[in-house]
Design an enzyme around this catalytic site. Sequence first.
Site, PDB file in Angstrom:
ATOM      1  N   TYR A 168       0.849  -1.199   0.000  1.00 40.12           N
ATOM      2  CA  TYR A 168       0.000   0.000   0.000  1.00 40.12           C
ATOM      3  C   TYR A 168       0.879   1.242   0.000  1.00 40.12           C
ATOM      4  CZ  TYR A 168      -4.337  -2.562   0.991  1.00 40.12           C
ATOM      5  OH  TYR A 168      -5.427  -3.390   0.913  1.00 40.12           O
ATOM      6  N   GLU A 169       0.497   2.238  -0.808  1.00 40.83           N
ATOM      7  CA  GLU A 169       1.296   3.451  -0.924  1.00 40.83           C
ATOM      8  C   GLU A 169       0.500   4.718  -0.640  1.00 40.83           C
ATOM      9  OE1 GLU A 169       3.387   3.320  -4.668  1.00 40.83           O
ATOM     10  OE2 GLU A 169       4.247   1.349  -4.241  1.00 40.83           O
ATOM     11  N   HIS A 170      -0.821   4.572  -0.464  1.00 40.31           N
ATOM     12  CA  HIS A 170      -1.696   5.711  -0.174  1.00 40.31           C
ATOM     13  C   HIS A 170      -2.656   5.293   0.934  1.00 40.31           C
ATOM     14  CE1 HIS A 170      -0.113   7.459  -3.873  1.00 40.31           C
ATOM     15  NE2 HIS A 170      -0.346   6.280  -4.442  1.00 40.31           N
TER      16      HIS A 170
END
Length: 319
Positions: A168-170
């Site tokens: 996950y990056e956001h």
Amino acid sequence: MPISFRTCNTRIDTTMEFSKYFLTLFILQAIFLHTSILAAPKNSNIFREYIGAEFNNVRFTDVPINPNVEFHFILSFGIDYTTSSTPSPTNGKFNIFWDSDNLSPSQVSSIKSDHSNVKVALSLGGDSVGNGYAYFNPSSVDSWVSNAVSSLTDIIQQYNLDGIDIDYEHFSADPDTFAECIGQLITTLKKNGVISFASIAPFDDDQVQSHYLALWRSYGHLIDYVNFQFYAYDQGTTVSQFMKYFEEQSSNYEGGKVLASFSSDGNGGLSPDNGFFTACNRLKSQQQLYGIFIWSADDSKGEGFRYEKQSQSLLAIPH
């Protein structure tokens, strides 16, 4: 003058107490040193590669596999969003967003059957879904974990997978919520025997790091590999800068197996042409080359996978 037996006994008792103290101290130091040696990661032959995110028909069989490494394919991605034309969050109910036509359950079984050193994992999240960002967006910890365990168990068993990767990056949730959701997910999947390993894929961004470091502090003992995205640093990174970044992230994820990495699209970080393998050899000489991963097989296909071959050759040399 007569010797006082009381004084003599007191001296003997004091000497014995000091001896016991120093003996205890010595034993504790020895135990600590032994534990530190056992806990410290050393060079490893793990090679990992993300595959399937860009739908360019890459297959497992396209990628060269050296029999002398432990090889992990990482399917990209499973996302808890709907598969509609305008995807929306599903609170932990994961769907398949990789090129499943070319990377199917039968193809997973086939590549693992043909190569005993191959394992296949599933990466969760990623940067985007549809035309927008893929957000970590749980309704609550308990509901997200329940949905995630159920949906991922189905996918993992259908595809005969071995592990998961968290990418996950956001985020639409705070770091502690992220830590609990992901930590409980990994705990449950391992406890149930659904997966045998788990990794995380952070990069050097304040929001990203705050979430992954919260996870690491609470559940780092369950995370087997740190796929740190060193290619998210600026393009043109030098060998000395890479070594500095590696040291910083090894400190952040203390005790973890932080893997060296590059992107085969050449858009960031230290590239193979500019000294990536020089840096890897330095790490290896320091007993810190815990493995290499590449983003991604999709991009490497057009280059004939030459850096995959070089990476595996380096890792296969006895350490």
